[in-house]
Scaffold this motif. Structure first.
Motif, PDB file in Angstrom:
ATOM      1  N   SER A 137       0.825  -1.201   0.000  1.00 34.29           N
ATOM      2  CA  SER A 137       0.000   0.000   0.000  1.00 34.29           C
ATOM      3  C   SER A 137       0.861   1.253   0.000  1.00 34.29           C
ATOM      4  N   GLU A 138       0.388   2.294  -0.686  1.00 34.80           N
ATOM      5  CA  GLU A 138       1.106   3.554  -0.727  1.00 34.80           C
ATOM      6  C   GLU A 138       0.935   4.353   0.562  1.00 34.80           C
ATOM      7  N   PHE A 139      -0.062   4.012   1.378  1.00 36.15           N
ATOM      8  CA  PHE A 139      -0.225   4.699   2.648  1.00 36.15           C
ATOM      9  C   PHE A 139       0.958   4.368   3.556  1.00 36.15           C
ATOM     10  N   GLY A 140       1.408   5.382   4.263  1.00 34.04           N
ATOM     11  CA  GLY A 140       2.537   5.171   5.157  1.00 34.04           C
ATOM     12  C   GLY A 140       3.865   5.075   4.435  1.00 34.04           C
ATOM     13  N   ARG A 141       3.918   5.573   3.208  1.00 32.36           N
ATOM     14  CA  ARG A 141       5.163   5.519   2.439  1.00 32.36           C
ATOM     15  C   ARG A 141       6.311   6.142   3.212  1.00 32.36           C
ATOM     16  N   ASN A 142       7.409   5.422   3.301  1.00 29.84           N
ATOM     17  CA  ASN A 142       8.618   5.886   3.976  1.00 29.84           C
ATOM     18  C   ASN A 142       8.416   6.188   5.457  1.00 29.84           C
ATOM     19  N   ASP A 143       7.302   5.732   6.026  1.00 29.72           N
ATOM     20  CA  ASP A 143       7.035   5.995   7.433  1.00 29.72           C
ATOM     21  C   ASP A 143       7.667   4.884   8.269  1.00 29.72           C
ATOM     22  N   MET A 144       8.684   5.229   9.042  1.00 27.83           N
ATOM     23  CA  MET A 144       9.413   4.225   9.799  1.00 27.83           C
ATOM     24  C   MET A 144       8.578   3.631  10.935  1.00 27.83           C
ATOM     25  N   LEU A 145       7.455   4.257  11.274  1.00 25.70           N
ATOM     26  CA  LEU A 145       6.630   3.752  12.361  1.00 25.70           C
ATOM     27  C   LEU A 145       5.727   2.601  11.926  1.00 25.70           C
ATOM     28  N   ARG A 146       5.517   2.456  10.623  1.00 26.10           N
ATOM     29  CA  ARG A 146       4.567   1.462  10.131  1.00 26.10           C
ATOM     30  C   ARG A 146       4.978   0.037  10.508  1.00 26.10           C
ATOM     31  N   GLU A 147       6.226  -0.303  10.271  1.00 27.38           N
ATOM     32  CA  GLU A 147       6.683  -1.668  10.523  1.00 27.38           C
ATOM     33  C   GLU A 147       6.477  -2.058  11.979  1.00 27.38           C
ATOM     34  N   GLY A 148       6.815  -1.137  12.889  1.00 31.20           N
ATOM     35  CA  GLY A 148       6.640  -1.414  14.304  1.00 31.20           C
ATOM     36  C   GLY A 148       5.182  -1.537  14.690  1.00 31.20           C
ATOM     37  N   ALA A 149       4.341  -0.697  14.081  1.00 33.63           N
ATOM     38  CA  ALA A 149       2.908  -0.727  14.384  1.00 33.63           C
ATOM     39  C   ALA A 149       2.295  -2.066  13.986  1.00 33.63           C
ATOM     40  N   VAL A 150       2.629  -2.523  12.790  1.00 32.25           N
ATOM     41  CA  VAL A 150       2.083  -3.797  12.310  1.00 32.25           C
ATOM     42  C   VAL A 150       2.614  -4.955  13.153  1.00 32.25           C
ATOM     43  N   ALA A 151       3.869  -4.885  13.562  1.00 30.20           N
ATOM     44  CA  ALA A 151       4.455  -5.953  14.380  1.00 30.20           C
ATOM     45  C   ALA A 151       3.724  -6.072  15.724  1.00 30.20           C
ATOM     46  N   VAL A 152       3.369  -4.942  16.315  1.00 31.10           N
ATOM     47  CA  VAL A 152       2.647  -4.967  17.591  1.00 31.10           C
ATOM     48  C   VAL A 152       1.261  -5.591  17.411  1.00 31.10           C
ATOM     49  N   ARG A 153       0.591  -5.286  16.303  1.00 35.22           N
ATOM     50  CA  ARG A 153      -0.717  -5.890  16.038  1.00 35.22           C
ATOM     51  C   ARG A 153      -0.609  -7.411  15.958  1.00 35.22           C
ATOM     52  N   ARG A 154       0.385  -7.873  15.210  1.00 34.63           N
ATOM     53  CA  ARG A 154       0.558  -9.316  15.077  1.00 34.63           C
ATOM     54  C   ARG A 154       0.878  -9.946  16.433  1.00 34.63           C
ATOM     55  N   TYR A 155       1.603  -9.212  17.251  1.00 33.05           N
ATOM     56  CA  TYR A 155       1.963  -9.717  18.580  1.00 33.05           C
ATOM     57  C   TYR A 155       0.709  -9.898  19.426  1.00 33.05           C
ATOM     58  N   ILE A 156      -0.180  -8.904  19.400  1.00 34.67           N
ATOM     59  CA  ILE A 156      -1.425  -8.983  20.166  1.00 34.67           C
ATOM     60  C   ILE A 156      -2.279 -10.143  19.672  1.00 34.67           C
ATOM     61  N   GLU A 157      -2.420 -10.263  18.360  1.00 35.34           N
ATOM     62  CA  GLU A 157      -3.216 -11.352  17.790  1.00 35.34           C
ATOM     63  C   GLU A 157      -2.628 -12.710  18.162  1.00 35.34           C
ATOM     64  N   GLY A 158      -1.289 -12.788  18.132  1.00 34.29           N
ATOM     65  CA  GLY A 158      -0.627 -14.040  18.470  1.00 34.29           C
ATOM     66  C   GLY A 158      -0.847 -14.459  19.913  1.00 34.29           C
ATOM     67  N   LYS A 159      -1.111 -13.478  20.761  1.00 34.32           N
ATOM     68  CA  LYS A 159      -1.381 -13.750  22.176  1.00 34.32           C
ATOM     69  C   LYS A 159      -2.859 -14.040  22.427  1.00 34.32           C
ATOM     70  N   GLY A 160      -3.671 -13.925  21.364  1.00 29.88           N
ATOM     71  CA  GLY A 160      -5.095 -14.191  21.507  1.00 29.88           C
ATOM     72  C   GLY A 160      -5.940 -12.971  21.830  1.00 29.88           C
ATOM     73  N   GLY A 161      -5.350 -11.786  21.708  1.00 25.40           N
ATOM     74  CA  GLY A 161      -6.091 -10.566  21.995  1.00 25.40           C
ATOM     75  C   GLY A 161      -6.593  -9.876  20.740  1.00 25.40           C
ATOM     76  N   ASN A 162      -7.390  -8.835  20.927  1.00 27.66           N
ATOM     77  CA  ASN A 162      -7.883  -7.991  19.845  1.00 27.66           C
ATOM     78  C   ASN A 162      -7.295  -6.593  19.997  1.00 27.66           C
ATOM     79  N   TRP A 163      -7.084  -5.906  18.885  1.00 28.45           N
ATOM     80  CA  TRP A 163      -6.533  -4.552  18.934  1.00 28.45           C
ATOM     81  C   TRP A 163      -7.398  -3.598  18.121  1.00 28.45           C
ATOM     82  N   ILE A 164      -7.306  -2.330  18.481  1.00 30.13           N
ATOM     83  CA  ILE A 164      -7.891  -1.251  17.685  1.00 30.13           C
ATOM     84  C   ILE A 164      -6.832  -0.164  17.582  1.00 30.13           C
ATOM     85  N   GLY A 165      -6.437   0.170  16.360  1.00 28.53           N
ATOM     86  CA  GLY A 165      -5.452   1.224  16.141  1.00 28.53           C
ATOM     87  C   GLY A 165      -6.155   2.549  15.875  1.00 28.53           C
ATOM     88  N   VAL A 166      -5.489   3.652  16.176  1.00 30.82           N
ATOM     89  CA  VAL A 166      -6.067   4.984  15.991  1.00 30.82           C
ATOM     90  C   VAL A 166      -5.323   5.722  14.886  1.00 30.82           C
TER      91      VAL A 166
END
Length: 331
Positions: free
Chosen positions: A123-152
């Motif tokens: 996706s072109e959203f978040g282009r060159n945004d260094m925060l994106r990779e970390g944000a997505v990794a945290v989501r996967r971490y929560i899901e992997g633990k069996g939780g649900n997340w909502i990002g803002v």
């Protein structure tokens, strides 16, 4: 239709965006809000709770190095909202998530207040945004633990960013100078702190399931909203209206977005923290309008009000004049 979640734990309840979220949730009168705060040390003042918003159900001090301490503080909570500085130790958030899951919390709002980061890496959203990779990794971490997340996805915080130094929106109020990125006409979406608080509060007031809108509409998704869609030129026009200045009172220069992005990266590599702000902020002003989330925003669905731009600009100017904006400096 189910009921809204009742017990809300907030990390960073006395902080920047955290205080606005906490006050807005409390004001609805539907929730028990507990502040989770780092316990004091002998060398630090003990009146930390005095800075907390009024109306909290409880304030619980924790030791981030003690999993048991964190779990105990979160027992009985339905939602964990995490707000903390992006420069906080990387493991702070995972420690909180681990404890939340072990305490039985199934809904987590991670420390993601800003850009729109879809899971699709192409996706072109978040282009060159260094925060994106970390944000997505945290989501996967929560899901992997069996939780649900909502990002803002609220864009940058308007008052905070405008009152900041040149490395944010290009404005330096002390020097009355402005760096326009390219021609300064590219719009992006941004939100005031009160709007972020209202959005989170309205979200948590919804039933978990049932007819839309309900909390499940945003299960493992980002909620997208904003206050304004603005260019730097729009901001300047508002600043001039609020301050009574003329454009001729300001020194205006230009810098290309790509050039600015690369310059910020080089500064950051050299250990100059302001470089982080430079290359992070300029990404939403790249040509093509990918920093403008107007088409995706869900303001109406959440029942958010329209806001007065000049009133928000006035708050930013007051932050500058009071010296408060200097507390947020990256220099």
């Amino acid at each position: 239709m189910s009921s809204p979640l009742k017990n809300i734990a907030v990390v960073g309840a006395s902080g920047q965006v955290g205080s606005f979220i906490t006050k807005a949730v409390i004001s609805q009168g539907q929730h028990n809000v507990t502040a989770i705060t780092r316990g004091h040390k002998p060398t630090t003042p003990r009146n930390r709770t005095a800075q907390m918003p009024a109306g909290l159900h409880a304030v619980k001090e924790v030791d981030y190095d003690s999993h048991a301490s964190l779990v105990e503080a979160m027992k009985g909570q339905d939602v964990l909202i995490i707000t903390m500085n992006v420069m906080a130790p990387k493991d702070s958030q995972t420690k909180l998530i681990d404890a939340a899951i072990d305490a039985g919390i199934h809904w987590i709002m991670p420390n993601q207040y800003g850009g729109y980061y879809p899971d699709d890496e192409t996706s072109e959203f978040g282009r060159n945004d260094m925060l994106r990779e970390g944000a997505v990794a945290v989501r996967r971490y929560i899901e992997g633990k069996g939780g649900n997340w909502i990002g803002v996805a609220c864009g940058f915080w308007y008052e905070f960013s405008l009152s900041g130094q040149e490395y944010r929106y290009g404005f330096d109020f002390e020097k009355k100078s402005l760096t326009l990125f390219d021609d300064g006409e590219q719009k992006h979406t941004c939100s005031t702190w009160p709007q972020v608080g209202r959005a989170v509060a309205k979200l948590l007031a919804l039933p978990v399931s049932g007819a839309s809108p309900c909390l499940n509409d945003w299960k493992n998704k980002q909620v997208v909203f904003s206050s304004f869609a603005l260019s730097q030129r729009d901001m300047l026009a508002s600043v001039l209206r609020v301050t009574g200045d003329k454009e001729s009172d300001w020194t205006i220069t230009h810098e290309g977005t790509e050039e600015r992005f690369k310059r910020g990266q080089e500064m950051f590599k050299q250990g100059r923290i302001a470089g982080f702000g430079i290359f992070l902020y300029v990404t939403v002003f790249f040509p093509g309008g990918k920093g403008d989330l107007t088409a995706l925003r869900e303001n109406e669905k959440l029942g958010l009000p329209e806001e007065d731009l000049d009133e928000a600009t006035r708050v930013a100017v007051q932050y500058v004049e009071s010296g408060k904006a200097k507390e947020w400096s990256l220099s």
